[in-house]
Design an enzyme around this catalytic site. Structure first.
Site, PDB file in Angstrom:
ATOM      1  N   LYS A  70      20.892  61.319  73.620  1.00  0.00           N
ATOM      2  CA  LYS A  70      21.179  62.601  74.301  1.00  0.00           C
ATOM      3  C   LYS A  70      20.148  63.665  73.943  1.00  0.00           C
ATOM      4  O   LYS A  70      19.640  64.363  74.804  1.00  0.00           O
ATOM      5  CB  LYS A  70      22.554  63.156  73.895  1.00  0.00           C
ATOM      6  CG  LYS A  70      23.744  62.402  74.413  1.00  0.00           C
ATOM      7  CD  LYS A  70      25.031  63.192  74.209  1.00  0.00           C
ATOM      8  CE  LYS A  70      25.389  63.426  72.749  1.00  0.00           C
ATOM      9  NZ  LYS A  70      25.728  62.224  71.984  1.00  0.00           N
ATOM     10  N   ARG A  93      33.414  67.747  73.907  1.00  0.00           N
ATOM     11  CA  ARG A  93      33.588  66.566  73.068  1.00  0.00           C
ATOM     12  C   ARG A  93      34.975  65.955  73.258  1.00  0.00           C
ATOM     13  O   ARG A  93      35.250  64.869  72.751  1.00  0.00           O
ATOM     14  CB  ARG A  93      33.472  67.017  71.645  1.00  0.00           C
ATOM     15  CG  ARG A  93      32.472  66.543  70.612  1.00  0.00           C
ATOM     16  CD  ARG A  93      31.380  65.668  70.885  1.00  0.00           C
ATOM     17  NE  ARG A  93      30.769  65.187  69.681  1.00  0.00           N
ATOM     18  CZ  ARG A  93      29.548  65.506  69.272  1.00  0.00           C
ATOM     19  NH1 ARG A  93      28.786  66.307  69.971  1.00  0.00           N
ATOM     20  NH2 ARG A  93      29.057  64.987  68.166  1.00  0.00           N
ATOM     21  N   ARG A 126      16.467  57.231  62.204  1.00  0.00           N
ATOM     22  CA  ARG A 126      16.389  58.517  62.915  1.00  0.00           C
ATOM     23  C   ARG A 126      16.070  59.678  61.973  1.00  0.00           C
ATOM     24  O   ARG A 126      16.728  59.873  60.965  1.00  0.00           O
ATOM     25  CB  ARG A 126      17.702  58.789  63.649  1.00  0.00           C
ATOM     26  CG  ARG A 126      17.640  60.065  64.466  1.00  0.00           C
ATOM     27  CD  ARG A 126      18.663  60.071  65.550  1.00  0.00           C
ATOM     28  NE  ARG A 126      19.968  60.476  65.084  1.00  0.00           N
ATOM     29  CZ  ARG A 126      20.947  60.866  65.906  1.00  0.00           C
ATOM     30  NH1 ARG A 126      20.760  60.873  67.209  1.00  0.00           N
ATOM     31  NH2 ARG A 126      22.125  61.206  65.428  1.00  0.00           N
ATOM     32  N   ARG A 135      19.380  63.419  58.971  1.00  0.00           N
ATOM     33  CA  ARG A 135      20.709  64.033  59.000  1.00  0.00           C
ATOM     34  C   ARG A 135      21.631  63.343  57.997  1.00  0.00           C
ATOM     35  O   ARG A 135      21.626  62.117  57.883  1.00  0.00           O
ATOM     36  CB  ARG A 135      21.306  63.912  60.408  1.00  0.00           C
ATOM     37  CG  ARG A 135      20.723  64.901  61.372  1.00  0.00           C
ATOM     38  CD  ARG A 135      21.145  64.647  62.785  1.00  0.00           C
ATOM     39  NE  ARG A 135      22.593  64.401  62.967  1.00  0.00           N
ATOM     40  CZ  ARG A 135      23.183  64.387  64.158  1.00  0.00           C
ATOM     41  NH1 ARG A 135      22.483  64.602  65.250  1.00  0.00           N
ATOM     42  NH2 ARG A 135      24.471  64.154  64.263  1.00  0.00           N
ATOM     43  N   ARG A 189      31.991  58.175  63.653  1.00  0.00           N
ATOM     44  CA  ARG A 189      31.572  59.007  64.792  1.00  0.00           C
ATOM     45  C   ARG A 189      31.700  58.216  66.097  1.00  0.00           C
ATOM     46  O   ARG A 189      32.077  58.752  67.135  1.00  0.00           O
ATOM     47  CB  ARG A 189      30.129  59.496  64.584  1.00  0.00           C
ATOM     48  CG  ARG A 189      30.038  60.583  63.518  1.00  0.00           C
ATOM     49  CD  ARG A 189      28.642  60.736  62.968  1.00  0.00           C
ATOM     50  NE  ARG A 189      27.664  61.126  63.956  1.00  0.00           N
ATOM     51  CZ  ARG A 189      26.366  60.837  63.872  1.00  0.00           C
ATOM     52  NH1 ARG A 189      25.888  60.148  62.862  1.00  0.00           N
ATOM     53  NH2 ARG A 189      25.539  61.235  64.800  1.00  0.00           N
TER      54      ARG A 189
HETATM   55  P1  AMP Z   1      25.804  66.001  67.172  1.00  0.00           P
HETATM   56  O1  AMP Z   1      24.524  66.617  66.702  1.00  0.00           O
HETATM   57  O2  AMP Z   1      26.116  66.300  68.599  1.00  0.00           O
HETATM   58  O3  AMP Z   1      25.887  64.521  66.856  1.00  0.00           O
HETATM   59  O4  AMP Z   1      26.975  66.706  66.337  1.00  0.00           O
HETATM   60  C1  AMP Z   1      27.026  66.628  64.921  1.00  0.00           C
HETATM   61  C2  AMP Z   1      28.403  67.032  64.426  1.00  0.00           C
HETATM   62  O5  AMP Z   1      28.668  68.401  64.791  1.00  0.00           O
HETATM   63  C3  AMP Z   1      29.577  66.256  65.014  1.00  0.00           C
HETATM   64  O6  AMP Z   1      29.809  65.025  64.331  1.00  0.00           O
HETATM   65  C4  AMP Z   1      30.726  67.250  64.808  1.00  0.00           C
HETATM   66  O7  AMP Z   1      31.097  67.279  63.451  1.00  0.00           O
HETATM   67  C5  AMP Z   1      30.055  68.568  65.127  1.00  0.00           C
HETATM   68  N1  AMP Z   1      30.123  68.920  66.573  1.00  0.00           N
HETATM   69  C6  AMP Z   1      29.084  68.996  67.472  1.00  0.00           C
HETATM   70  N2  AMP Z   1      29.509  69.352  68.691  1.00  0.00           N
HETATM   71  C7  AMP Z   1      30.859  69.507  68.588  1.00  0.00           C
HETATM   72  C8  AMP Z   1      31.891  69.846  69.505  1.00  0.00           C
HETATM   73  N3  AMP Z   1      31.628  70.078  70.812  1.00  0.00           N
HETATM   74  N4  AMP Z   1      33.166  69.907  69.043  1.00  0.00           N
HETATM   75  C9  AMP Z   1      33.455  69.663  67.753  1.00  0.00           C
HETATM   76  N5  AMP Z   1      32.537  69.332  66.820  1.00  0.00           N
HETATM   77  C10 AMP Z   1      31.248  69.242  67.227  1.00  0.00           C
END
Ligand code: AMP
Length: 217
Positions: free
Chosen positions: A14, A89, A128, A163, A174
């Site tokens: 993404k 989400r 990554r 990360r 996740r």
């Molecule tokens: P990502 O970078 O999109 O993989 O997001 C990393 C982490 O941020 C996720 O595992 C959640 O803990 C939090 N997070 C990101 N976007 C959301 C969202 N829309 N709602 C809730 N938690 C989020």
């Protein structure tokens, strides 16, 4: 240009696709994960709570993310569309987002689902790394995605970081959360006739070609 919502399992690409779209269509890339990682650095109870949640693959509250997103899309650079990466989400966020769009007089746009094999996505996690400054994503286990100079961002020269949630154990959590909470969104948006599926298994260039076919040059 229409706004784009990207939906996919973690590590499906993404962020990489959003960066391509940002460049090609000159639209802001809104990654709620990046916004939260920035907030997590604040020396406050909220910052520490967010840090704990993202490091363990736990969602932050819908209220918090909805407020953060609203503030962001009200900014002027979002007037002609934007790319959403990591939001919504779950269905509750998608419903709140519909109300927000109505209130702000904005269109939903299109939803692009990047379909990817679970094993392939999990294999990307190990290598990554990303740039904390410009958010470019690299992968040391893929020749095509390695930075030119080890550990340094090709685009802005910042030091690349891994990360904390990119490890095998957190990845499985996740992924399971994605299947349980996020994938029902595909059905939610399919009912509105705005969903396009793209095969994300063939690398970033091929994925992007398919997305451009949908959105137009
Ligand atoms: P990502 O970078 O999109 O993989 O997001 C990393 C982490 O941020 C996720 O595992 C959640 O803990 C939090 N997070 C990101 N976007 C959301 C969202 N829309 N709602 C809730 N938690 C989020």
């Amino acid at each position: 240009m229409k706004s784009v919502i990207l939906i996919a399992a973690p590590a499906a690409g993404k962020g990489t696709e959003a960066a391509y779209l940002k460049e090609q269509y000159n639209m802001p890339h809104i990654s709620t994960g990046d916004m939260l990682r920035e907030k997590a650095q604040e020396d406050s109870d909220l910052g520490r709570d967010i840090n704990h949640k993202i490091n363990n693959g736990i969602f932050v509250s819908d209220e918090l993310i909805i407020e953060i997103l609203k503030q962001r899309i009200m900014q002027e650079d979002c007037n002609n569309g934007y790319i959403l990466d990591g939001f919504p989400r779950n269905v509750a966020q998608a419903e709140a987002y519909q109300d927000m769009l109505e209130e702000l007089g904005k269109d939903l746009g299109v939803v692009i689902v990047l379909d990817i094999d679970k094993k392939l996505a999990a294999s990307r996690i190990a290598g990554r790394i990303s740039c904390p400054e410009c958010k470019e994503v690299y992968n040391t286990s893929n020749e095509e995605m390695k930075p030119k100079e080890e550990g340094i961002c090709d685009k802005c020269g910042a030091k690349l970081v891994k990360r904390a949630d990119d490890n095998e154990e957190t990845y499985m959590d996740r992924y399971n959360t994605y299947m349980e909470k996020t994938s029902p969104l595909i059905d939610f948006y399919e009912k509105q006739g705005v969903v396009y599926h793209v095969d994300g298994n063939n690398g970033r260039e091929e994925t992007h070609k398919q997305v451009v076919k949908i959105l137009g040059e």
